[in-house]
Motif scaffolding. Structure first.
Motif, mmCIF file in Angstrom:
data_model
loop_
_atom_site.group_PDB
_atom_site.id
_atom_site.type_symbol
_atom_site.label_atom_id
_atom_site.label_comp_id
_atom_site.label_asym_id
_atom_site.label_seq_id
_atom_site.Cartn_x
_atom_site.Cartn_y
_atom_site.Cartn_z
ATOM 1 N N TRP A 200 -2.415 2.435 1.848
ATOM 2 C CA TRP A 200 -1.476 1.483 1.247
ATOM 3 C C TRP A 200 -1.890 1.096 -0.174
ATOM 4 C CZ3 TRP A 200 -2.961 -3.743 0.224
ATOM 5 C CH2 TRP A 200 -1.931 -4.579 -0.216
ATOM 6 N N ALA A 201 -3.181 0.920 -0.416
ATOM 7 C CA ALA A 201 -3.627 0.516 -1.764
ATOM 8 C C ALA A 201 -3.228 1.563 -2.797
ATOM 9 C CB ALA A 201 -5.140 0.290 -1.770
ATOM 10 N N PHE A 202 -3.404 2.844 -2.459
ATOM 11 C CA PHE A 202 -3.038 3.887 -3.431
ATOM 12 C C PHE A 202 -1.524 4.057 -3.527
ATOM 13 C CE2 PHE A 202 -7.446 4.801 -3.897
ATOM 14 C CZ PHE A 202 -7.545 5.424 -5.138
ATOM 15 N N ALA A 203 -0.803 3.730 -2.451
ATOM 16 C CA ALA A 203 0.660 3.704 -2.563
ATOM 17 C C ALA A 203 1.072 2.621 -3.556
ATOM 18 C CB ALA A 203 1.284 3.434 -1.194
ATOM 19 N N ARG A 204 0.378 1.493 -3.494
ATOM 20 C CA ARG A 204 0.640 0.391 -4.431
ATOM 21 C C ARG A 204 0.272 0.779 -5.873
ATOM 22 N NH1 ARG A 204 0.066 -5.398 -5.165
ATOM 23 N NH2 ARG A 204 1.978 -6.140 -4.199
ATOM 24 N N ILE A 205 -0.897 1.393 -6.020
ATOM 25 C CA ILE A 205 -1.338 1.827 -7.356
ATOM 26 C C ILE A 205 -0.302 2.768 -7.965
ATOM 27 C CG2 ILE A 205 -3.069 3.241 -8.560
ATOM 28 C CD1 ILE A 205 -5.112 2.089 -6.423
ATOM 29 N N ALA B 272 -11.635 6.853 -8.258
ATOM 30 C CA ALA B 272 -10.264 6.513 -8.662
ATOM 31 C C ALA B 272 -9.931 5.074 -8.297
ATOM 32 C CB ALA B 272 -9.276 7.469 -7.993
ATOM 33 N N PHE B 273 -10.463 4.596 -7.177
ATOM 34 C CA PHE B 273 -10.231 3.215 -6.740
ATOM 35 C C PHE B 273 -10.835 2.236 -7.741
ATOM 36 C CE2 PHE B 273 -11.023 -0.189 -3.347
ATOM 37 C CZ PHE B 273 -9.697 -0.556 -3.281
ATOM 38 N N GLY B 274 -12.088 2.490 -8.123
ATOM 39 C CA GLY B 274 -12.740 1.620 -9.103
ATOM 40 C C GLY B 274 -11.999 1.623 -10.429
ATOM 41 N N ASN B 275 -11.606 2.811 -10.892
ATOM 42 C CA ASN B 275 -10.907 2.904 -12.178
ATOM 43 C C ASN B 275 -9.551 2.216 -12.144
ATOM 44 O OD1 ASN B 275 -13.002 4.306 -13.365
ATOM 45 N ND2 ASN B 275 -12.161 6.319 -12.833
ATOM 46 N N ALA B 276 -8.865 2.283 -10.993
ATOM 47 C CA ALA B 276 -7.544 1.659 -10.882
ATOM 48 C C ALA B 276 -7.629 0.147 -11.009
ATOM 49 C CB ALA B 276 -6.902 2.033 -9.549
ATOM 50 N N MET B 277 -8.796 -0.417 -10.764
ATOM 51 C CA MET B 277 -8.947 -1.868 -10.828
ATOM 52 C C MET B 277 -8.957 -2.400 -12.263
ATOM 53 S SD MET B 277 -11.526 -2.557 -7.641
ATOM 54 C CE MET B 277 -10.929 -2.356 -5.956
ATOM 55 N N ILE C 10 -3.128 -5.303 -8.083
ATOM 56 C CA ILE C 10 -4.013 -6.241 -7.376
ATOM 57 C C ILE C 10 -3.375 -7.625 -7.260
ATOM 58 C CG2 ILE C 10 -6.245 -7.439 -7.512
ATOM 59 C CD1 ILE C 10 -7.331 -4.970 -9.021
ATOM 60 N N ASP C 11 -2.807 -8.089 -8.377
ATOM 61 C CA ASP C 11 -2.389 -9.490 -8.473
ATOM 62 C C ASP C 11 -0.904 -9.733 -8.261
ATOM 63 O OD1 ASP C 11 -5.010 -10.187 -9.146
ATOM 64 O OD2 ASP C 11 -4.659 -9.852 -11.290
ATOM 65 N N ASN C 12 -0.077 -8.733 -8.505
ATOM 66 C CA ASN C 12 1.364 -8.986 -8.585
ATOM 67 C C ASN C 12 2.086 -8.786 -7.254
ATOM 68 O OD1 ASN C 12 0.693 -9.198 -11.254
ATOM 69 N ND2 ASN C 12 2.097 -7.616 -11.993
ATOM 70 N N VAL C 13 3.119 -9.616 -7.059
ATOM 71 C CA VAL C 13 4.079 -9.357 -5.994
ATOM 72 C C VAL C 13 4.929 -8.166 -6.440
ATOM 73 C CG1 VAL C 13 6.116 -10.269 -4.808
ATOM 74 C CG2 VAL C 13 4.130 -11.744 -5.189
ATOM 75 N N ALA C 14 5.125 -7.201 -5.543
ATOM 76 C CA ALA C 14 5.892 -6.006 -5.907
ATOM 77 C C ALA C 14 7.381 -6.328 -5.977
ATOM 78 C CB ALA C 14 5.645 -4.910 -4.873
ATOM 79 N N GLY D 2 -3.564 2.412 6.465
ATOM 80 C CA GLY D 2 -4.720 1.599 6.101
ATOM 81 C C GLY D 2 -4.303 0.548 5.087
ATOM 82 N N ILE D 3 -4.556 -0.727 5.414
ATOM 83 C CA ILE D 3 -4.090 -1.830 4.548
ATOM 84 C C ILE D 3 -5.296 -2.596 4.008
ATOM 85 C CG2 ILE D 3 -2.648 -3.879 4.391
ATOM 86 C CD1 ILE D 3 -0.956 -2.848 6.656
ATOM 87 N N LEU D 4 -5.706 -2.262 2.784
ATOM 88 C CA LEU D 4 -6.820 -2.958 2.125
ATOM 89 C C LEU D 4 -6.297 -4.235 1.456
ATOM 90 C CD1 LEU D 4 -8.654 0.112 0.517
ATOM 91 C CD2 LEU D 4 -9.574 -1.365 2.325
ATOM 92 N N ASN D 5 -5.814 -5.165 2.273
ATOM 93 C CA ASN D 5 -5.124 -6.334 1.727
ATOM 94 C C ASN D 5 -6.031 -7.183 0.840
ATOM 95 O OD1 ASN D 5 -3.122 -8.232 1.295
ATOM 96 N ND2 ASN D 5 -2.811 -8.718 3.433
ATOM 97 N N ALA D 6 -7.318 -7.291 1.167
ATOM 98 C CA ALA D 6 -8.227 -8.135 0.381
ATOM 99 C C ALA D 6 -8.396 -7.618 -1.048
ATOM 100 C CB ALA D 6 -9.587 -8.207 1.065
ATOM 101 N N TYR D 7 -8.119 -6.332 -1.264
ATOM 102 C CA TYR D 7 -8.278 -5.751 -2.599
ATOM 103 C C TYR D 7 -7.018 -5.911 -3.440
ATOM 104 C CZ TYR D 7 -12.558 -3.868 -0.701
ATOM 105 O OH TYR D 7 -13.806 -3.753 -0.135
ATOM 106 N N ALA D 8 -5.914 -6.270 -2.795
ATOM 107 C CA ALA D 8 -4.657 -6.552 -3.507
ATOM 108 C C ALA D 8 -4.069 -7.835 -2.923
ATOM 109 C CB ALA D 8 -3.690 -5.390 -3.363
ATOM 110 N N PRO D 9 -4.772 -8.965 -3.133
ATOM 111 C CA PRO D 9 -4.347 -10.215 -2.488
ATOM 112 C C PRO D 9 -3.018 -10.744 -3.011
ATOM 113 C CG PRO D 9 -6.153 -10.626 -4.036
ATOM 114 C CD PRO D 9 -6.009 -9.138 -3.922
#
Length: 496
Positions: free
Chosen positions: A112-117, A131-136, A142-146, A170-177
């Protein structure tokens, strides 16, 4: 005559309740018989004095490489799955694993995080730690409502991943609160439509409101109730931290009402993640977590951060760097040990490692073929010793659970969590005729983790034999470095 016979061991099979001396016969990658006096075979493993059990199934392993597999093999693992993060795109990831060959059975969820990215920043890079670190560096995802258009893009990417055989979402919700409840509801509805589980790192982990761990679990329980999606809680211990007592009461009550919620935990008080994780940059980090910045420690050199300024500077410079987060002091604090027990011994909960990739002193991820691992390879001790640590401490030394129940938490429960959505898992986690021949044979009295925070790359001891997909991988404690018996665990691929 043919096949493999494991003879005279203490056969422990949680699915049937068997705990008795017997033989296990293997033919063509499957168990062909379990009992006594089964005769001879082409190859015989003498298991006298040893425990014979279904190989351990790790629902939460980020290593997904040959060196990571080998370290987990000595931890008794035969199937290693990346479900909390997952991968994207899914089909190309499975193709790459098959091309290079894997030591253990492998699989992953849709990420899910990469779908969001991809949907929110336009960066459609393949998922990886780097790629995860660089996307941050681009905090929109991370911060925006889609927006509605972005949500549609997220759902589209995830649906493609599920159609390509991804094991849930997989939902890494804490990384995109910043993700909104409407989006996550839609993601859970998608999972429910496909009849798959979601694997969630809950949105918040603080011990105080607002945005507390309790709030995050209330949300997760709400998603299960409102969408019908199977919500699996990743690393219950590190998500709940010192508030696990309150959180466990909430989850247990929700389960008692029949909501489809499952749980996993790892037997350590220290977590691990990438330095760029959003929760480290919280201005109220100390108050919200009850730990100072010195609780965050860089893996490669062991340096602990002094203050917020130093941590933020390092985040900007080296976002993909792996760090340890010392949350519970289980060595010195009896109350913290009790808190860890709540999550590790949670009724019906699985043991899962959250194993991290192996990185070298220059910060690069190690995926090479050297065995033993290079001297400077570091990770987290759980990447080498999670399951052996659990059985040594909670089963053998403290007798908190029986051996049968301990094996259930390491093998059968993980298989059962996935058996509804993933037909391939129905033949794993058990020693029964027709089951996959994924088998661990270990010396119960000698089984122990050896990895520590100052020596992370030490394999566990006590696993004498490991059979993966019917092929011996470890024999008399020695790894076959040429063996690549790992097979994909994947949901049926949708036909176009």
């Amino acid at each position: 005559m043919g096949g493999l016979m494991i003879s005279g061991g203490r056969v422990v099979d949680p699915a049937s309740g068997m705990d008795a001396i017997g033989d296990v016969a293997v033919l063509d990658g499957r168990i062909s018989a379990v009992g006594t006096g089964l005769g001879s075979a082409e190859r015989v493993i003498d298991a006298t004095g040893l425990v014979v059990a279904p190989g351990f199934i790790d629902l939460h392993a980020h290593g997904q490489s040959i060196p990571a597999d080998r370290m987990q093999a000595f931890d008794g693992v035969t199937t290693t799955l990346d479900l909390e993060a997952g991968v994207l795109p899914v089909a190309s990831w499975y193709r790459r694993q098959a091309d290079k060959g894997r030591v253990l059975n492998y699989g992953a969820a849709a990420n899910w995080a990469f779908a969001r990215i991809g949907a929110m920043t336009g960066s459609n890079t393949e998922s990886s730690l780097e790629a995860f670190g660089n996307a941050m560096r681009d905090r929109r995802w991370i911060d925006n409502v889609a927006s509605d258009t972005e949500v549609a893009g997220i759902l589209d990417r995830l649906e493609i991943g599920l159609n390509e055989g991804g094991i849930g979402i997989g939902i890494l919700n804490a990384y995109a609160p910043g993700a909104g409840v409407q989006e996550l509801t839609a993601v859970c509805q998608l999972a429910a439509r496909h009849d798959v589980a979601t694997f969630t790192h809950v949105a918040y982990m603080s011990r105080i409101d607002p945005e507390s761990a309790a709030e995050a679990y209330i949300r997760l329980i709400g998603y299960a109730g409102a969408t019908g999606a199977h919500m699996h809680i990743c690393h219950f211990n590190s998500s709940s931290k010192t508030d696990v007592e309150r959180c466990a009461v909430l989850v247990a009550r929700a389960q008692a009402q029949g909501l489809p919620i499952t749980v996993e935990a790892y037997p350590y008080g220290t977590g691990s993640t990438v330095l760029a994780a959003a929760f480290f940059s919280d201005p109220e980090f100390v108050e919200r977590n009850g730990t100072g910045y010195d609780s965050v420690q860089r893996v490669t050199d062991g340096r602990r951060f002094r203050d917020r300024k130093e941590l933020l500077a390092a985040q900007a410079e080296e976002p993909s760097t792996l760090v340890l987060w010392h949350i519970l002091d289980t060595e010195n604090n009896p109350h913290h040990r009790d808190l860890l027990d709540i999550s590790v011994l949670y009724p019906g909960g699985a043991i899962a490692s959250d194993a991290m990739p192996w990185t070298l002193s220059d910060g690069s991820v190690y995926t090479g073929d050297a065995w033993p691992l290079p001297d400077d390879a570091t990770s987290h001790p759980r990447s080498a010793g999670c399951f052996t640590r659990f059985i040594r401490e909670w089963v053998r030394e403290r007798r908190a659970v029986s051996l049968l129940e301990g094996i259930r938490k390491c093998a059968l429960i993980p298989a059962e969590i996935l058996s509804h959505s993933t037909p391939a898992m129905r033949a794993k986690g058990r020693l029964q005729v027709g089951a996959d021949a994924d088998i661990v044979v270990f010396d119960f009295d000698a089984l122990t983790d050896r990895a520590t925070f100052s020596a992370m790359n030490r394999p566990s001891e006590g696993v004498r034999h490991l059979v993966v997909s019917g092929e011996p991988l470890i024999t008399d404690g020695v790894l076959d470095v040429a063996a690549r018996p790992g097979r994909p665990v994947r949901r049926p691929v949708a036909q176009a």
